[in-house]
Design a protein around this motif. Structure first.
Motif, PDB file in Angstrom:
ATOM      1  N   VAL A  10       0.803  -1.190  -0.026  1.00 43.04           N
ATOM      2  CA  VAL A  10       0.156  -0.039   0.123  1.00 43.04           C
ATOM      3  C   VAL A  10       0.859   1.187   0.023  1.00 43.04           C
ATOM      4  N   ARG A  13       2.441   1.693  -3.466  1.00 42.63           N
ATOM      5  CA  ARG A  13       1.570   2.193  -4.374  1.00 42.63           C
ATOM      6  C   ARG A  13       0.920   3.639  -4.211  1.00 42.63           C
ATOM      7  N   VAL A  50      -7.056   3.793  -1.909  1.00 36.30           N
ATOM      8  CA  VAL A  50      -6.611   2.594  -1.192  1.00 36.30           C
ATOM      9  C   VAL A  50      -7.745   1.607  -0.947  1.00 36.30           C
ATOM     10  N   TRP A  53      -8.905   0.136  -4.201  1.00 33.38           N
ATOM     11  CA  TRP A  53      -7.952  -0.799  -4.580  1.00 33.38           C
ATOM     12  C   TRP A  53      -8.090  -2.217  -3.837  1.00 33.38           C
ATOM     13  N   LEU A  54      -8.454  -2.041  -2.612  1.00 30.56           N
ATOM     14  CA  LEU A  54      -8.315  -3.248  -1.858  1.00 30.56           C
ATOM     15  C   LEU A  54      -9.837  -4.070  -2.249  1.00 30.56           C
TER      16      LEU A  54
END
Length: 189
Positions: A10, A13, A50, A53-54
């Protein structure tokens, strides 16, 4: 993060969380209120990216997301939002009048994005804290008062010496008692 490898990925990114932890930095310097607002807004954006994305990375049965940006925004920007709050210059108040609302609007947009990303079959539960309001307690003055009385101790255990020179109220000398004595008329003393 658990596992730590996820935290590493994380951070690689998305970079570090952009806003400082307000509970560890004390009062944000007046000249940096604009920057703190911008960092909180960037924090909302980063956290949203984030989480999205998760969400795309795994097939989730349950996901819990916490946005805490409204809390420091309430602490630091209420004074500009509340016209009756006695602080800041008029120019600063005018410039930051919408800072609290800006953070809430960003959170609202992010919630909308996350609900849309979760899809129509997801059950979404939203909870909110107890809100914010004016605080006229003056508790932020305590460290300065304790320092002037020679009663403030650092985390390392050392004593903080009483202030010298003029304080924020323009009182001369390092003693709060001496300063108060000078402004109270003799007839009242």
């Amino acid at each position: 993060f658990s596992p730590e490898s996820l935290g590493t990925e994380v951070r690689k990114r998305f970079g570090p969380y952009p806003a400082e932890d307000h509970s560890k930095v004390g009062i944000v310097p007046l000249e940096d209120f604009d920057g703190f607002r911008d960092r909180l807004l960037a924090g909302v954006r980063t956290k949203t990216d984030v989480v999205k994305w998760l969400m795309a990375r795994e097939d989730w049965d349950f996901m819990l997301v916490v946005f805490g940006e409204s809390h420091p925004a309430g602490h630091y920007f209420w004074q500009f939002h509340d016209e009756r709050f006695p602080s800041g210059t008029e120019a600063t108040k005018a410039r930051l009048r919408h800072a609290l609302g800006d953070v809430y609007a960003a959170l609202d947009r992010s919630l909308g994005e996350l609900v849309q990303t979760a899809g129509e079959t997801a059950t979404v539960f939203v909870a909110s804290g107890d809100g914010m309001g004016p605080n006229y307690s003056g508790s932020h003055l305590l460290p300065d008062v304790l320092g002037r009385l020679g009663m403030l101790t650092t985390a390392a255990g050392g004593r903080v010496a009483a202030a010298s020179g003029r304080d924020s109220a323009g009182l001369a000398g390092g003693s709060l008692v001496a300063g108060l004595r000078k402004i109270v008329p003799k007839s009242i003393r």
